[in-house]
Design an enzyme around this catalytic site. Structure first.
Site, PDB file in Angstrom:
ATOM      1  N   CYS A   7       0.103   3.986   2.511  1.00  0.00           N
ATOM      2  CA  CYS A   7       0.671   3.655   3.703  1.00  0.00           C
ATOM      3  C   CYS A   7       1.927   4.044   4.256  1.00  0.00           C
ATOM      4  O   CYS A   7       2.322   4.304   5.378  1.00  0.00           O
ATOM      5  CB  CYS A   7       0.317   2.123   4.165  1.00  0.00           C
ATOM      6  SG  CYS A   7      -1.365   1.319   3.850  1.00  0.00           S
ATOM      7  N   CYS A  62       0.845  -1.219   0.113  1.00  0.00           N
ATOM      8  CA  CYS A  62       0.082  -0.090   0.153  1.00  0.00           C
ATOM      9  C   CYS A  62       1.030   1.510  -0.091  1.00  0.00           C
ATOM     10  O   CYS A  62       1.758   1.487   1.023  1.00  0.00           O
ATOM     11  CB  CYS A  62      -0.903   0.038   1.246  1.00  0.00           C
ATOM     12  SG  CYS A  62      -1.864   1.520   1.443  1.00  0.00           S
TER      13      CYS A  62
END
Length: 322
Positions: free
Chosen positions: A82, A79
């Protein structure tokens, strides 16, 4: 992905998490006992950011939430947002100097927690205060908004629950790393698993690896060995020609695609296996999609998270999911 409303309104009970009430009660008793004994020792700044999994969630999140707000960062290696949000939250955890604790949860390795919190996309940030969950925001967000949210969290924790945080000593030593020595006879169990594999006793190998993981759920060698043994066990009774035929003739048959992916991986066709399941996830919904996604994550374990083919497949999976 846009951040959701960061309002702190709507505190909700974390009913899906086992023993939340018990954890809160125990933590409050422990806090009272610590106060009678002179308080809790100050912690090092490095102890303000912790990695949490399903096994440690009750201890490190629910129990700790009775003494300090715990902010949870749900993330994954694949991700990209993230990777922007995570370091920012870690820096703010240190800057806020004990007014909240940051718990990082890898959603790929902790699917049950992801489901219990109802996570639909990552990064997703929650807080747990005195055993209760507060949804904060989803997606990367500007630092100013995140600070406002954390300020509200600290205020809610103090006003509604009387939590003022934990003491931090910048000169305190970092927590000592836990000894890596196995708790049980892991060497013997791992050797037994290898012997079972060599003799074709796949069920015996699976059980030996599970015995290790029952004591040490994060044991890397046992996790890898179990994933490989279970894969071999699944394909042992398959008819390769029939599986290939079914997969070609029934592209919408998720079970056929999963079986073909297992065969692809055993045959060394890693990209084909990953690509087949990513495509299956893309065109399916509900339980079928979840079955394909879970099998793909299991195959990632067989290859290993550091393999570039796994990294590429995780990125592809993220595109079709989010």
């Amino acid at each position: 992905m846009q951040p959701r409303n960061m309002s702190m309104s709507g505190v909700v009970d974390l009913a899906a998490v086992k023993a939340a009430g018990e954890a809160k009660s125990k933590a409050e008793q422990a806090r009272a006992e610590a106060a009678r004994q002179g308080g809790v020792p100050a912690v090092a700044p490095s102890a303000l950011v912790i990695d949490v999994d399903e096994a440690s969630f009750e201890r490190d999140v629910l129990t700790r939430s009775a003494e300090v707000p715990v902010v949870i960062d749900f993330w994954a290696e694949w991700c990209e947002p993230c990777k922007q949000l995570g370091p920012l939250l870690e820096r703010l955890a240190v800057e806020y100097n004990g007014r909240f604790l940051l718990a990082k949860i890898d959603v790929d390795a902790n699917q049950m927690l992801m489901q219990q919190f109802g996570i639909q996309g990552i990064p997703a940030v929650f807080a747990v205060v005195a055993g209760q969950a507060l949804p904060l925001f989803q997606g990367a967000a500007p630092e100013t908004q995140i600070r406002e949210t954390l300020d509200q969290l600290v205020q809610v924790a103090e006003e509604r629950f009387g939590l003022t945080g934990i003491a931090v000593d910048p000169n305190a030593a970092a927590p000592a790393a836990q000894a890596q020595a196995p708790v049980g006879p892991y060497d013997a169990l791992l050797e037994a698993a290898v012997v079972a594999l060599d003799s074709g006793d796949l069920a015996g190998a699976v059980q030996a690896y599970r015995n290790v993981l029952s004591d040490d759920p994060g044991h890397p060698e046992a996790k890898l060995g179990l994933a490989q043994a279970e894969l071999l066990q699944r394909v042992q009774s398959l008819d390769p020609q029939q599986v290939r035929k079914d997969a070609a003739e029934k592209p919408a048959d998720v079970a056929a695609q999963i079986a073909a992916a297992d065969l692809d991986l055993v045959g060394g066709h890693v990209e084909d296996a990953f690509g087949r399941l990513v495509e299956t996830v893309r065109r399916t919904f509900g339980d079928d999609r979840d079955a394909a996604r879970v099998r793909l994550l299991e195959l990632f374990e067989v290859i290993g998270g550091d393999d570039p083919r796994v990294t590429a497949a995780r990125t592809a999976l993220a595109r079709v999911l989010f």
